[in-house]
Design an enzyme around this catalytic site. Sequence first.
Site, short mmCIF file in Angstrom:
data_model
loop_
_atom_site.label_atom_id
_atom_site.label_comp_id
_atom_site.label_asym_id
_atom_site.label_seq_id
_atom_site.Cartn_x
_atom_site.Cartn_y
_atom_site.Cartn_z
N ILE A 59 0.88 -1.16 0.00
CA ILE A 59 0.00 0.00 0.00
C ILE A 59 0.92 1.22 0.00
CG2 ILE A 59 -0.19 -0.16 2.54
CD1 ILE A 59 -2.87 1.21 2.42
N SER A 60 0.62 2.20 -0.84
CA SER A 60 1.50 3.37 -0.95
C SER A 60 1.45 4.21 0.32
CB SER A 60 1.09 4.24 -2.12
OG SER A 60 0.97 3.47 -3.29
N GLN A 61 2.54 4.94 0.53
CA GLN A 61 2.70 5.87 1.65
C GLN A 61 1.58 6.94 1.58
OE1 GLN A 61 6.29 7.69 0.52
NE2 GLN A 61 6.33 9.17 2.19
#
Length: 216
Positions: A59-61
Site C-alpha cells: 500500500i503506498s505511503q
Amino acid sequence: MKLQHQHERMMQRLRQQGIQHPAVLQAMQAIPRHLFIDPAMSSFAYADNALPIGQGQTISQPYIVARMTEALLTQGIPPNVLEIGTGCGYQTAILAKLIRHIYTVERIKNLTDKARERLENLGLENISYYYGDGYLGWRDHAPYSAIIVTAAPEQVPTALLEQLEIGGCLIIPVGERGQQALLKITRSRSGYQQSLLDYVSFVPLQKGTIGRTRED
Ligand code: SAH
C-alpha cells in the site's frame, strides 16, 4: 496510541508536507487507512510508510497517495478516472470520495476480490472493477478524463496514452525500482506534454495476470 489519534497525526503531517487541497484532505480524513491492511499491522497503518498487503505488493505511503490525488485535480475534478493497480483499494477509496466514477484494474485476483469486498463494506458504490492487465488499460470505457497508475513501468504504456481524453492527464511513476520519476502527462490536440512531479519508489508494473491462489 489509539488509531483515531494516529489518524489525526497523519492528517497533521500531510498538511505539514504541503498537501493543501481541501477535498483531498477531507477524503484522507474520511477513509480509515487501518481497514486496508492486515489487522496485525494496524498500529503501523497511519505511519508515513508503504506497507505490505500480500502477494509481494504494498500500500503506498499516505503522502504519495495525497500527492498523486492532488495532481489529478489541478484542472478541476475530473468526472471519471481509470486507476491501474487496485492493490488493497486505499487509493481507490480516496478517489471514490472525490470523483463521480472510478474504473480500477488489478492483475492479481486475490487482491481485486479483497479490495472489492472492503470498498463495498465501506459503502463505496461508484467503482467498477476489472481483473486484468493494466498495461492494456480498460478499453471498454475509454477515453478517461484522468488516469492514475500506482505501479511503475519502465516506459509509459501506449494503451494508456491512447485511452486518455484530450485535455485529460495521466499520473504515472516511470523507471526502474528505486529510481522512478513521477510524471504528469497531459494530452492536448497537438500531442502530449510531460512534467516531473517527484521522485518515488513503487513496485513494478508487471505484464499478465495471476489467478486465485490460496496463499495470501
Ligand atoms: N494503490 C495501491 C497500490 C498497490 S501496489 C494501494 O494503495 O494498495 C501496486 C499494485 O499494482 C499491486 O497490487 C500490483 O499487483 C498492481 N499491478 C502491477 N502491475 C499491474 C498491471 N499490469 N495491471 C494491473 N495491476 C498491476
